[in-house]
Write a protein that holds these residues in place. Structure first.
Motif, PDB file in Angstrom:
ATOM      1  N   UNK A  96       0.847  -1.198   0.000  1.00  0.00           N
ATOM      2  CA  UNK A  96       0.000   0.000   0.000  1.00  0.00           C
ATOM      3  C   UNK A  96       0.868   1.227   0.000  1.00  0.00           C
ATOM      4  N   UNK A 150       0.771   5.269   0.869  1.00  0.00           N
ATOM      5  CA  UNK A 150      -0.015   6.300   1.540  1.00  0.00           C
ATOM      6  C   UNK A 150       0.159   7.635   0.824  1.00  0.00           C
ATOM      7  N   UNK A 182       4.676   6.972   1.931  1.00  0.00           N
ATOM      8  CA  UNK A 182       5.219   5.840   2.686  1.00  0.00           C
ATOM      9  C   UNK A 182       4.578   4.542   2.215  1.00  0.00           C
ATOM     10  N   UNK A 190       3.751   0.376   2.660  1.00  0.00           N
ATOM     11  CA  UNK A 190       3.575  -0.691   3.633  1.00  0.00           C
ATOM     12  C   UNK A 190       3.298  -1.989   2.903  1.00  0.00           C
ATOM     13  N   UNK A 222       2.080  -5.546   2.030  1.00  0.00           N
ATOM     14  CA  UNK A 222       0.939  -6.376   2.387  1.00  0.00           C
ATOM     15  C   UNK A 222       1.328  -7.852   2.293  1.00  0.00           C
ATOM     16  N   UNK A 223       1.964  -8.205   1.210  1.00  0.00           N
ATOM     17  CA  UNK A 223       2.414  -9.584   1.004  1.00  0.00           C
ATOM     18  C   UNK A 223       3.648  -9.592   0.122  1.00  0.00           C
ATOM     19  N   UNK A 248       4.560 -12.320  -2.560  1.00  0.00           N
ATOM     20  CA  UNK A 248       4.126 -13.584  -3.155  1.00  0.00           C
ATOM     21  C   UNK A 248       5.257 -14.160  -3.990  1.00  0.00           C
ATOM     22  N   UNK A 306      -6.612  -2.567  -3.683  1.00  0.00           N
ATOM     23  CA  UNK A 306      -6.238  -1.712  -2.561  1.00  0.00           C
ATOM     24  C   UNK A 306      -4.745  -1.768  -2.290  1.00  0.00           C
ATOM     25  N   UNK A 353      -1.416 -16.615   7.664  1.00  0.00           N
ATOM     26  CA  UNK A 353      -1.659 -15.268   8.151  1.00  0.00           C
ATOM     27  C   UNK A 353      -1.935 -15.269   9.653  1.00  0.00           C
ATOM     28  N   UNK A 405       0.303 -13.362  12.303  1.00  0.00           N
ATOM     29  CA  UNK A 405      -0.268 -12.370  13.214  1.00  0.00           C
ATOM     30  C   UNK A 405       0.185 -12.651  14.644  1.00  0.00           C
ATOM     31  N   UNK A 463       7.157  -5.462   9.100  1.00  0.00           N
ATOM     32  CA  UNK A 463       6.524  -4.388   9.844  1.00  0.00           C
ATOM     33  C   UNK A 463       7.456  -3.770  10.873  1.00  0.00           C
TER      34      UNK A 463
END
Lengths: 260, 260
Positions: free
Chosen positions: A69, A71, A75, A77, A79-80, A82, A102, A146, A150, A194
């Motif tokens: 993503x 922003x 910046x 970020x 997500x994955x 693959x 998204x 996932x 998490x 992250x």
DNA sequence: CGGCGTATTGACGCACCTCAAGGTAAGTGG
DNA sequence: CCACTTACCTTGAGGTGCGTCAATACGCCG
């Protein structure tokens, strides 16, 4: 722009080995693939952008794709990340409502990717119940990963996260543990885990404690017992045992390394 | 032990409204449900334990189920909080290999739950392509939510996480925002949000800044503009904008509250 | 060489975890 | 109905891992 790759004997194997098609006859696979086009993407080439409408479903035959993503302030970020064998856009295909990306999707390395129109997937699922089961299987696997991720995210230190990431990457991408070249930039790795780039930089020297050395992009996993031990310690207090239990999968990866 | 509930007019509606069955005729639904048994679980009753073999697939008709991991030292970590309409064990059903629960499932409130043998799901998917599509849809939805959650987890403060959780809970469970009773203990909430109970306690008073008051288990969401504003600030530095973008969904929930 | 993207290093602060000690509510037995 | 237990929650004091800000270094290419 990605280059179209014409079917030949070398890349025909990719199609035969796609997990989504397992259980189908070769003839059925070819019928299904009639709507698919194989493209060669160079590193940094864009598959699609955030807010673009969802038009294609992708199967990564070789390489890796970075989903992230962006922003308003620029910046990024992750997500994955693959890799070969993974699919992209299998979930949006089944969601109701306006289908808009998204995330951005960019080739993280030179890649070979099979593109299908997005509607193809739904049809394939409806016409071949084996395909439906295969897709459910891979989505279930993804969901499981996932959940694990998490849990790890919130209980593990940056050392452990990085150590897990490197061992998993080594296993998943089939590298030699004694020394391999990480195909991603460190900023991608940091974003994927992250954490801040600065934190990643400071974490790398600490990995020696886990029996892993990283220099530039060259990774060596040289002390598996140490690694195994350190993945399960360093967790403060009550979280220690918890972290251990979530590490079963990673322990599995370590075993794979040992077997090799 | 959970009590078996005999089919009657009141609970027949639950079966008709199960998302998995949407698009089927009433007759088909009844055929499929022949293998299902409706049970009433009291709060704290156990559906299954960690390491038990996977035997059933569940559809929650009413109530909520707490899925959590238990570590050797007794510490608990919430994996999911599933509510009415959600399914349990849809993913293990499609994974290959030994099928063993890696979490405990306990009724978080008094619940009505439809139990099927685990093999039932695979058959339903194979025999009814509509069911396959519905299941893919709900798994896709779940995957999307998990991605969102993962992003929020790493970018948002404890205030924001709690505020989001409360607004989402209010919307999902159809409560009145002006005042409702949280059906979960605070320790469950803390574990669900991956924070310490102490942190949750200290966070609650700060929620007044967001226009939310919590006393015991009574929640009031009394200032939506304030809430909306605070969800998008409090994010340090570069992450501010990022958090905003991930909050679109939560913003959606706020809108729903407004509309009500 | 200079410019640019990527990576490192240092100083500093804060949000959250940790440990420990009450406090409150709800259920139990006499 | 009241003592007692147990589970749940709150509050305080203190520590720390990681984010933040800012400066510097490295590698790459024209």
């Amino acid at each position: 722009m990605p280059k179209r790759v014409l079917p030949n004997n070398a890349n025909k194997d990719f199609i035969k080995n796609i997990f989504l098609f397992s259980g189908l006859t070769d003839a059925e696979k070819e019928t299904l693939c009639a709507d698919g086009v194989l493209y060669s993407y160079l590193k940094k080439e864009i598959l699609y952008r955030q807010t673009d409408p969802v038009t294609h479903f992708y199967v990564i035959c070789k390489g890796a794709v970075h989903l992230f993503q962006e922003a308003a302030d620029g910046s990024l970020v992750t997500e994955h990340l693959r890799v070969a064998g993974d699919t992209i856009n299998s979930t949006p295909a089944f969601l109701p409502g306006s289908k808009v990306h998204h995330v951005n999707a960019v080739a993280a390395t030179d890649s070979l990717i099979l593109d299908f129109p997005i509607s193809w997937l739904k049809n394939a699922v409806q016409n071949y119940s084996v395909v439906a089961l295969n897709l459910l299987c891979s989505l279930s696997q993804r969901a499981y990963n996932m959940e694990l991720e998490a849990r790890n995210q919130s209980r593990m230190s940056s050392q452990q996260l990085l150590a897990c990431f490197l061992t998993r990457t080594c296993v998943i991408e089939g590298h030699d543990q004694r020394g391999f070249t990480l195909p991603y930039s460190k900023s991608i790795v940091a974003s994927r885990l992250r954490m801040m780039q600065e934190t990643l930089s400071r974490t790398i020297p600490k990995l020696e404690e886990c029996g892993i050395s990283v220099e530039n992009k060259h990774v060596k996993i040289y002390d598996l017992p140490k690694l195994e031990q350190n993945l399960c310690s360093h967790c403060p207090g009550a979280q220690k045992c918890y972290a251990r239990s979530t590490l079963q999968k990673d322990a599995g990866n370590i075993k794979e390394l040992k077997a090799a």
